[in-house]
Design a protein around this motif. Structure first.
Motif, PDB file in Angstrom:
ATOM      1  N   ASN A  43       0.828  -1.199   0.000  1.00  0.00           N
ATOM      2  CA  ASN A  43       0.000   0.000   0.000  1.00  0.00           C
ATOM      3  C   ASN A  43       0.867   1.255   0.000  1.00  0.00           C
ATOM      4  O   ASN A  43       0.542   2.242  -0.646  1.00  0.00           O
ATOM      5  N   LEU A  44       1.983   1.204   0.736  1.00  0.00           N
ATOM      6  CA  LEU A  44       2.895   2.347   0.717  1.00  0.00           C
ATOM      7  C   LEU A  44       3.410   2.586  -0.695  1.00  0.00           C
ATOM      8  O   LEU A  44       3.500   3.716  -1.156  1.00  0.00           O
ATOM      9  N   GLU A  45       3.730   1.474  -1.387  1.00  0.00           N
ATOM     10  CA  GLU A  45       4.319   1.612  -2.720  1.00  0.00           C
ATOM     11  C   GLU A  45       3.268   1.940  -3.778  1.00  0.00           C
ATOM     12  O   GLU A  45       3.397   2.908  -4.522  1.00  0.00           O
TER      13      GLU A  45
ATOM     14  N   THR B 230       2.186   5.869  -3.363  1.00  0.00           N
ATOM     15  CA  THR B 230       3.180   6.446  -4.270  1.00  0.00           C
ATOM     16  C   THR B 230       2.900   6.108  -5.729  1.00  0.00           C
ATOM     17  O   THR B 230       3.502   6.689  -6.622  1.00  0.00           O
ATOM     18  N   GLY B 231       2.015   5.126  -5.974  1.00  0.00           N
ATOM     19  CA  GLY B 231       1.686   4.774  -7.356  1.00  0.00           C
ATOM     20  C   GLY B 231       2.735   3.923  -8.047  1.00  0.00           C
ATOM     21  O   GLY B 231       2.847   3.941  -9.266  1.00  0.00           O
TER      22      GLY B 231
ATOM     23  N   VAL C  76      18.067  -4.901  -0.875  1.00  0.00           N
ATOM     24  CA  VAL C  76      17.813  -5.507  -2.185  1.00  0.00           C
ATOM     25  C   VAL C  76      16.742  -4.698  -2.923  1.00  0.00           C
ATOM     26  O   VAL C  76      16.838  -4.465  -4.126  1.00  0.00           O
ATOM     27  N   GLY C  77      15.720  -4.251  -2.171  1.00  0.00           N
ATOM     28  CA  GLY C  77      14.680  -3.435  -2.791  1.00  0.00           C
ATOM     29  C   GLY C  77      15.252  -2.146  -3.356  1.00  0.00           C
ATOM     30  O   GLY C  77      14.923  -1.751  -4.472  1.00  0.00           O
ATOM     31  N   PHE C  78      16.134  -1.525  -2.602  1.00  0.00           N
ATOM     32  CA  PHE C  78      16.758  -0.278  -3.056  1.00  0.00           C
ATOM     33  C   PHE C  78      17.522  -0.507  -4.351  1.00  0.00           C
ATOM     34  O   PHE C  78      17.346   0.197  -5.337  1.00  0.00           O
ATOM     35  N   VAL C  79      18.359  -1.562  -4.361  1.00  0.00           N
ATOM     36  CA  VAL C  79      19.180  -1.832  -5.547  1.00  0.00           C
ATOM     37  C   VAL C  79      18.293  -2.186  -6.735  1.00  0.00           C
ATOM     38  O   VAL C  79      18.486  -1.699  -7.850  1.00  0.00           O
TER      39      VAL C  79
ATOM     40  N   ALA D 278      12.360   5.955  -4.568  1.00  0.00           N
ATOM     41  CA  ALA D 278      13.346   4.968  -4.106  1.00  0.00           C
ATOM     42  C   ALA D 278      13.195   4.731  -2.608  1.00  0.00           C
ATOM     43  O   ALA D 278      13.282   3.602  -2.121  1.00  0.00           O
ATOM     44  N   GLN D 279      12.923   5.812  -1.852  1.00  0.00           N
ATOM     45  CA  GLN D 279      12.763   5.650  -0.401  1.00  0.00           C
ATOM     46  C   GLN D 279      11.531   4.812  -0.075  1.00  0.00           C
ATOM     47  O   GLN D 279      11.584   3.918   0.776  1.00  0.00           O
ATOM     48  N   MET D 280      10.429   5.085  -0.757  1.00  0.00           N
ATOM     49  CA  MET D 280       9.220   4.317  -0.478  1.00  0.00           C
ATOM     50  C   MET D 280       9.406   2.858  -0.875  1.00  0.00           C
ATOM     51  O   MET D 280       8.933   1.946  -0.203  1.00  0.00           O
ATOM     52  N   PHE D 281      10.089   2.650  -2.002  1.00  0.00           N
ATOM     53  CA  PHE D 281      10.314   1.274  -2.445  1.00  0.00           C
ATOM     54  C   PHE D 281      11.181   0.533  -1.428  1.00  0.00           C
ATOM     55  O   PHE D 281      10.931  -0.630  -1.109  1.00  0.00           O
ATOM     56  N   THR D 282      12.182   1.217  -0.911  1.00  0.00           N
ATOM     57  CA  THR D 282      13.059   0.597   0.081  1.00  0.00           C
ATOM     58  C   THR D 282      12.294   0.276   1.358  1.00  0.00           C
ATOM     59  O   THR D 282      12.406  -0.823   1.912  1.00  0.00           O
TER      60      THR D 282
END
Lengths: 300, 310
Positions: free
Chosen positions: B26-28, B32-33, B74-77, B187-191
């Motif tokens: 939900n955050l992503e 954030t879409g 890993v999510g960040f990368v 990138a922050q939300m994805f991480t």
């Protein structure tokens, strides 16, 4: 040291490339026209393969009939997907993410329907294909049929896209749907035609893959990643881009497998080769080969 | 005698584990879409990291912490190559990433047993305690983690930061024009989302006590998507209820199959229902059961009080 028959690898690349081309043409064209990646494209391939299997192995008719069955059944599924799922969703103002998620939902539904009807076990075609050697290269009738199908498809598509009113309408709709509509093109009808043809070609591709290796419900899903790599590398919506990209990825995969074997890695990693090409394209040149063919990269 | 109780407790634990995933997606996606079609990949990283560490004898708190950071990293990368591009590229890349990662865990036996899978010691082992008590302890751990994740998510989205990511979702260009570094926020939300998936994966692995590559098929990602879409994107409480619904539905399908003697394989039926439901929801109620939650901030509360007074 492993002795590698490089000419054979080259020929195999042509086989793989032809398969990926058949699989990816519909994907790239529907992506360009309807503007979302259709993950359910995988099941167009799977249904064609299973329909062909029923005709060839259960009804004992010949391969030409199973070819036709694959073509027709997948075309029907393509038409149904567009008319029952994606067109209504677009009319209701679905976003691209909604369309993608819906296509995944459709993919799961169709795959497990197939699993329910034909069972989840591995099936294989018992058909025996004649083979012959040209120099050091072994060639089977199936591979010849696959490459010929791809060549015929490219020829027909090229003539349709460049010489007919339909082709003009397809190119116009892909380039600028509003302008095409204003010029009297029924964009939705064009999209339906493209969905049907694209799905039918994918069905044929799936049949060839199944006849060449084996038949499992995941057969389409396994080709989907390389097919997406072809679409991205070729430039979304670009037919000629996909044509080049399919053979580039065919080459990369077959030569890559040789190296995987040399380094004693699992050949399962050949999926990673397509993925690597996909990522590199996105980083270095997201439009892929699309821009090679006319400005805007949207020329089909 | 107490079998129904165990069943309910088991379901409650799974609801908690999946609710963490739903909050993270939900955050992503909701706020954030971002179309993360590879949620399972980060869940997998969390599960494997935690399991490997637990087998080496580390205490569970260390396992889950490292698993969280590993999944977040890993999510960040993984997000870097695709985040600058449109939603469709991100979807393709993340989906493919999950499948590749699964292939790696399947083929490299030295990492975690390959196809044979790996058994995982439970987070807590108390001997001589009835199974119900053990499950209550599990339940407490899982829901404590869910509460923390929910709290973090609520704090993030009900802040100026949260309004920025909603703006990015609505109109990326407009957010950029206002000077927001869209890429950084994404990138922050994805991480953060991936790290939460890692928490969930760690809890999952220690609860089921055994994981293999077949646990992490793409269907898992889309079960979570269904929770978010059904519950209501951009509503944290809604997606948790979505997790309850989907779990109830999945188990209901299994039970119905046993009683109705349907000539359908229960697994096939379950997935077919999920597939059709996803399409139907998107067609008839794309906003989900619950609408997007309004932004709540202290300033807003003061302002509304002040408005009432005047």
């Amino acid at each position: 040291m492993v002795v590698v028959n490089w000419l054979q690898v080259l020929f195999n690349s042509a086989v793989t490339g032809s398969l990926y081309l058949l699989a990816a043409v519909g994907l790239t064209l529907t992506y360009g026209l309807t503007r979302f990646p259709n993950f359910a494209h995988a099941e167009f391939m799977a249904l064609g393969a299973y329909a062909g299997y029923t005709i060839a192995e259960q009804l004992k008719l010949g391969f030409p009939y199973s070819f036709i069955a694959a073509f027709i059944s997948s075309a029907a599924l393509g038409a149904a997907s567009y008319l029952l799922v994606f067109r209504p969703l677009t009319h209701r103002g679905a976003t691209i993410i909604h369309l993608m998620v819906a296509s995944i939902g459709l993919d799961f539904f169709v795959r497990h329907l197939i699993k329910q009807v034909w069972g989840g076990e591995q099936l294989s075609f018992r058909m025996v294909w004649p083979y012959f050697d040209v120099g050091p290269v072994r060639i089977t009738g199936l591979w010849v049929a696959l490459i010929l199908s791809a060549i015929v498809m490219v020829g027909v598509m090229h003539i349709v896209l460049t010489r007919t009113r339909l082709g003009k309408a397809i190119r116009a709709s892909a380039n600028n749907p509003d302008l095409a509509m204003a010029s009297g093109v029924d964009v939705e009808k064009i999209a339906l035609v493209v969905w049907i043809v694209g799905a039918a070609l994918a069905g044929v591709g799936g049949l060839f893959r199944a006849a060449d290796t084996r038949l499992v419900p995941l057969i389409g899903w396994e080709i989907l990643l390389p097919a997406f790599a072809v679409v991205i590398l070729g430039g979304i919506g670009s037919f000629y881009g996909a044509l080049i990209a399919a053979y580039v990825i065919g080459l990369a995969e077959n030569f890559g497998v040789v190296f995987l074997v040399m380094f004693k890695l699992s050949t399962d990693y050949k999926f990673a080769i397509a993925f690597l090409i996909l990522i590199l394209t996105l980083i270095l040149k997201p439009s892929g080969f699309g821009r090679l063919f006319g400005e805007g990269g949207k020329v089909v | 005698m107490s079998e129904p109780l165990i069943y309910v407790l088991d379901m409650a634990v799974f609801v908690g584990i999946f609710a963490i995933l739903a909050v993270s997606l939900n955050l992503e996606y909701g706020f954030t879409g971002l179309a993360n079609f590879g949620k399972v990949a980060f869940f997998m990283v969390g599960a494997y990291t935690s399991s490997i560490l637990a087998n080496m004898g580390f205490p569970y708190l260390a396992c889950i912490t490292v698993a969280t950071f590993a999944a977040g990293f890993v999510g960040f990368v993984a997000s870097l190559p695709a985040l600058k591009l449109q939603a469709d590229y991100l979807a393709i890349v993340t989906l493919a990433f999950g499948e590749i990662l699964r292939f790696i865990f399947k083929n490299e036996e030295w990492i975690a047993g390959g196809v044979q899978g790996i058994t995982v010691p439970s987070a807590i082992t108390i001997t001589g305690v009835p199974i119900q008590t053990m499950m209550l302890i599990q339940l407490t751990i899982v829901y404590a983690a869910l509460a923390i994740c929910y709290f973090i998510a609520q704090r993030v989205v009900n802040s100026p930061y949260g309004r920025t990511i909603r703006a990015i979702r609505e109109d990326e260009l407009a957010a950029q024009v206002l000077g927001k570094d869209v890429f950084k926020y994404k990138a922050q939300m994805f991480t953060l989302g991936s790290a939460m998936a890692g928490v969930s994966g760690s809890l999952f692995s220690q609860y089921v006590r055994f994981i293999d590559p077949y646990t992490f098929e793409p269907i898992l990602t889309f079960t979570v998507w269904m929770m978010v879409i059904l519950g209501g994107p951009a509503n944290n409480l809604g997606v948790i209820l979505g997790a309850v619904f989907v779990q109830a539905l999945e188990r209901g399908a299994r039970i119905a199959k046993d009683y109705l003697l349907l000539p359908v394989d229960p697994h096939n039926l379950r997935v077919m229902i999920i597939g059709i439901l996803i399409i139907l929801i998107l067609m008839y109620r794309p906003q989900g059961l619950f609408r997007e939650s309004k932004v709540k901030t202290p300033a807003l509360e003061v302002a509304s009080k002040w408005k009432k007074r005047s």
